[in-house]
Scaffold this active site. Structure first.
Site, PDB file in Angstrom:
ATOM      1  N   CYS A 170      -4.104  -0.024   3.055  1.00 54.16           N
ATOM      2  CA  CYS A 170      -3.144   0.724   3.773  1.00 54.16           C
ATOM      3  C   CYS A 170      -2.820   2.135   2.995  1.00 54.16           C
ATOM      4  O   CYS A 170      -1.991   2.786   3.640  1.00 54.16           O
ATOM      5  CB  CYS A 170      -1.597  -0.436   3.684  1.00 54.16           C
ATOM      6  SG  CYS A 170      -1.220  -0.617   2.313  1.00 54.16           S
TER       7      CYS A 170
ATOM      8  N   HIS B 241       5.801  12.446   1.012  1.00 52.59           N
ATOM      9  CA  HIS B 241       6.634  12.094   2.067  1.00 52.59           C
ATOM     10  C   HIS B 241       6.472  12.791   3.045  1.00 52.59           C
ATOM     11  O   HIS B 241       6.325  12.587   4.379  1.00 52.59           O
ATOM     12  CB  HIS B 241       8.234  12.222   1.547  1.00 52.59           C
ATOM     13  CG  HIS B 241       9.182  12.096   2.779  1.00 52.59           C
ATOM     14  ND1 HIS B 241       9.580  12.887   3.485  1.00 52.59           N
ATOM     15  CD2 HIS B 241       9.871  10.883   3.174  1.00 52.59           C
ATOM     16  CE1 HIS B 241      10.496  12.539   4.298  1.00 52.59           C
ATOM     17  NE2 HIS B 241      10.500  11.204   4.121  1.00 52.59           N
TER      18      HIS B 241
HETATM   19  C1  PEP Z   1      -0.262   3.555  -1.509  1.00 52.09           C
HETATM   20  O1  PEP Z   1      -0.199   3.286  -2.772  1.00 52.09           O
HETATM   21  O2  PEP Z   1      -1.673   3.638  -1.233  1.00 52.09           O
HETATM   22  C2  PEP Z   1       0.721   2.905  -0.480  1.00 52.09           C
HETATM   23  C3  PEP Z   1       0.310   2.719   0.569  1.00 52.09           C
HETATM   24  O3  PEP Z   1       1.980   3.010  -1.019  1.00 52.09           O
HETATM   25  P1  PEP Z   1       2.871   4.221  -1.077  1.00 52.09           P
HETATM   26  O4  PEP Z   1       2.005   5.486  -0.562  1.00 52.09           O
HETATM   27  O5  PEP Z   1       4.014   3.886  -0.412  1.00 52.09           O
HETATM   28  O6  PEP Z   1       3.151   4.443  -2.529  1.00 52.09           O
END
Ligand code: PEP
Ligand code: MG
Length: 761
Positions: free
Chosen positions: A712, A398
């Protein structure tokens, strides 16, 4: 006397007027224009609880174990009841109301807690007590009592318990101050906040000052040369929202700034000169540079608060250089701690150690937050900070995600920063190299210039965006970052994480619904989603349904009911939780439905952490039940478990329009490396052949099915990843706001190379 006017108060009166009251008295004493105010003294509170006979029960009820959250909640509740349900003595009521009547014309007032915790660290109280704005005569007495009761919030009790302070040792005064109906307001640094040079910096926006102080609006920025007595620089921001008083209810509301004023300069040269004059007086009076909150109404300038600037570096301010070296090329001996360089940029400032349930208010503009790990309610403080250092967390935690999004340089996972560094210590952060150094210069870096990168979207510098066949999108976690993300010229939002919208309410969805009802929960989501969708319209915005691990929800109110898990990353999160709790999922879907209804056809729905077609079919039928027709909307799934990559054919057959690679998770699940565990961070390799194999094979299958593919995860900004995925035929790449321009260039380069190769073949 139950009340004392500011004219009778000075700095030495902290015991009776509390810290805030005393400093306002001092300002007024110095002949500065402070809105008139009186203080309900700390003695009044003490006499009230003692004479009403509730003191003993109050301190007994609040003497609980700070780790026991149920006991904390009961203690807060009981303290509130005792204080609010006990009548004020008639004499106190009439003293307060008589003092109020002296304001004349029944104005609205601000009612602010002012704790007397003189012997305790400042930190123990900041942000824990209530402030009420625009209070009418009718509500005044009750608000004063609510300020008193706020001495016993769960956070305050927890903190005193943890620090071993006696609840009885703290008193509270209350400042009652005439509200200034500001037309414009903001903050002023009377000297340069890090070098101490005689240059005034002013930030200004329309309406009441909270919008600037809380970071809800990007303010205009002005600098003023104190020696030449002239305006040096003027940077006019687009100011979309303002806080004003609602004439009917007196409440502070947020409203849109009229179009013509959004890009209008807030302060003219004359007003800047007035602020300069006052700035000189304040600094002279305190004999120290100050950080001042001001407001202007009908052409008159008022000062609302003044605090010393704590970020000025002694070295540049004329003191002897530490380590005998101010060359900017200090060796590694000046490095205090190191960690992961999680958000680029450098900054210098004063350390503010922030504990878990703690004092975010002590973080002033330009400070460096040092904390074990960030929590969602730190976001406003992170916006004020010039940099962030954490003990824990990896590149995809985070802390790392939010600091990158806000453009705040960050060093994450240092392990020892909260122990090694001390409050007020001046340090330099290098968010590229991941080091925290002593004093002013970052090692091997002379150009200490990017501390203000948060207010200056880097992406803004790109004038012409390269045309690419592969779409380059941007990730957004907090709606506050939408504006900054939109100016990058990205082709849309590739990932908007819904969990941050929930985390910022500080309540679990269940708790939120219990306290405010289902409709309010849906509206909260809709509002946040809409902010981003609106900012980007008609560019597509891919919004992901909830995916918060239980340990993140546990920090929230209501979090005590979260299941306790050995490894939350492998636990109750993503689609598996939504399917197990269809009620909460239904509310999320309802928010999507409302957005579609409002006309945001650019919104795409994305399901997190799916494993196989069965997960998706179950979610699809819940979508239908919620009134969302999967045939009519663009929707898709994250591919972030090896299972989903291996079952990709089945997933394509469910009718998804797209899949998006969450490489943060896909890497941790493929390599068995916890992404938040700094100890094994060196094993975390998103470009590992096993991960790449899953990505390539998934893209190839999706191309057969005509399903769009995207990435992403954090790895999307790595040039090698970009190269490989563009070559395999990925449809879009979504990166953090600070990486959009680089990704655009890299994709362009790879695409041109591919064309060249195909021509040559
Ligand atoms: C990922 O797991 O790469 C993602 C984009 O989701 P998060 O970072 O929110 O788990
Ligand atoms: Mg993920």
């Amino acid at each position: 006397m139950p009340v004392a006017w500011l004219s009778a108060i000075s700095t030495s009166d902290v015991d009776t007027a509390g810290g805030k009251g005393a400093s306002l008295g001092e300002l007024r004493d110095a002949g500065l224009p402070v809105p008139s105010a009186f203080v309900v003294t700390a003695d009044t509170y003490r006499t009230f609880i003692e004479e009403a006979g509730i003191a003993e029960e109050l301190f007994e009820a609040t003497d609980v174990d700070g780790e026991d959250s149920a006991a904390l909640a009961t203690a807060e509740q009981r303290a509130r009841e005792l204080i609010l349900d006990t009548d004020l003595p008639e004499s106190v009521k009439s003293d307060i109301l008589d003092a109020y009547n002296d304001f004349q014309n029944d104005p609205f007032v601000a009612v602010r807690s002012s704790a007397t915790a003189e012997d305790l660290p400042d930190a123990s109280f900041a942000g824990q007590q209530e402030t009420f704005l625009n209070v009418s005569r009718e509500d005044l007495l009750e608000r004063v009592k609510r300020c008193w009761a706020s001495l016993f919030t769960q956070r305050a009790i927890y903190y005193r318990d943890e620090q071993g302070f006696d609840h009885e040792a703290v008193d509270i005064a209350v400042v009652v101050q005439r509200m200034v109906d500001a037309e414009k307001s903001g903050v002023m640094f009377t000297s340069h906040p890090s070098t101490g040079e005689p240059e005034i910096t002013v930030e200004a926006a329309w309406g009441l000052g909270e919008a600037v102080v809380s970071g809800a609006v990007s303010p205009d920025n002005y600098t003023y040369d104190r020696e030449a007595e002239s305006v040096e620089t003027v940077t006019v921001a687009t100011k979309k929202t303002m806080h004003v008083k609602d004439d009917e209810t007196g409440e502070t509301i947020e409203k849109s700034v009229p179009d013509e004023k959004q890009t209008e300069r807030v302060l003219n040269d004359e007003e800047l000169a007035s602020l300069h004059r006052l700035g000189e007086l304040v600094e002279d009076h305190y004999d120290q540079p100050q950080d001042v909150e001001w407001a202007i109404v009908d052409g008159d300038v008022f000062l609302l608060q003044s605090r010393p600037i704590t970020t000025i570096d002694e070295q540049t301010n004329g003191a002897a250089p530490q380590n005998g070296d101010d060359s900017g090329n200090s060796d590694n001996s000046s490095i205090l701690v190191d960690g992961l360089g999680a958000s680029p940029g450098t900054a210098t400032g004063s350390v503010r150690i922030v504990g878990t349930l703690d004092q975010l208010d002590k973080v002033n503009q330009g400070d460096i937050i040092v904390t074990e790990m960030t929590t969602p309610d730190m976001v406003p403080a992170m916006k004020r900070a010039s940099a962030l250092v954490t003990d824990e967390g990896g590149m995809t935690s985070h802390a790392a995600i939010v600091s990158r999004e806000l453009g705040v340089p960050a060093v994450i996972g240092s392990e020892t920063a909260t122990q090694t560094l001390t409050d007020d210590q001046v340090v330099s952060i290098d968010g590229d190299r991941g080091v925290v150094a002593d004093g002013h210069r970052t090692p091997a870096d002379e150009s200490d210039t990017t501390a203000d990168s948060a207010s200056e979207p880097r992406a803004g510098r790109q004038g012409s965006k390269p045309m690419t066949a592969t779409d380059i999108k941007v990730n957004v976690s907090i709606p506050e970052a939408a504006e900054r993300a939109a100016v990058t010229g990205a082709d849309g939002v590739g990932l908007l994480r819904m969990e941050h919208m929930v985390l910022s309410t500080n309540k679990t969805p269940q708790q939120y619904v219990e306290d405010h009802g289902e409709e309010a929960f849906v509206n909260t989501l809709t509002d946040s989603m809409r902010t981003v969708a609106e900012e980007f319209y008609p560019r597509p915005v891919r919004i992901r349904t909830l995916d918060a691990p239980t340990d993140e929800f546990r920090q929230l109110e209501g979090g005590e009911d979260e299941p306790s898990e050995h490894n939350p990353m492998l636990g109750y999160r993503g689609i598996r939780r939504s399917l197990a709790e269809p009620e909460t999922f239904r509310l999320q879907l309802e928010a999507f439905r409302k957005l579609y209804e409002m006309g945001y056809d650019s919104v795409e729905l994305m399901l997190p952490l799916v494993n196989d077609a069965e997960d998706v079919e179950r979610a699809k039928s819940l979508m239908r039940e919620a009134g969302i027709d999967p045939e009519k909307r663009d929707w898709g799934v994250m591919v972030e478990t090896p299972a989903s990559a291996l079952c990709i054919e089945g997933l394509c057959e469910t009718g998804v329009d797209f899949v998006s690679f969450g490489t943060n998770d896909l890497t941790q699940y493929t390599l068995a490396v916890d992404r938040n565990n700094g100890t094994v961070a060196d094993r975390y390799d998103e470009l590992h052949p096993a991960v790449m194999h899953l990505l390539h094979s998934t893209i190839e299958t999706c191309r057969d099915y005509d399903v769009a593919t995207s990435i992403c995860g954090q790895a999307a900004s790595k040039p090698r990843m970009i190269r490989q995925l563009v070559e395999t035929g990925i449809t879009s790449i979504s990166v953090n706001v600070d990486a959009v321009a680089d990704a655009q260039r890299e994709v362009k380069r790879v695409e041109q190379q591919l064309i060249l190769e195909s021509v040559r073949d």
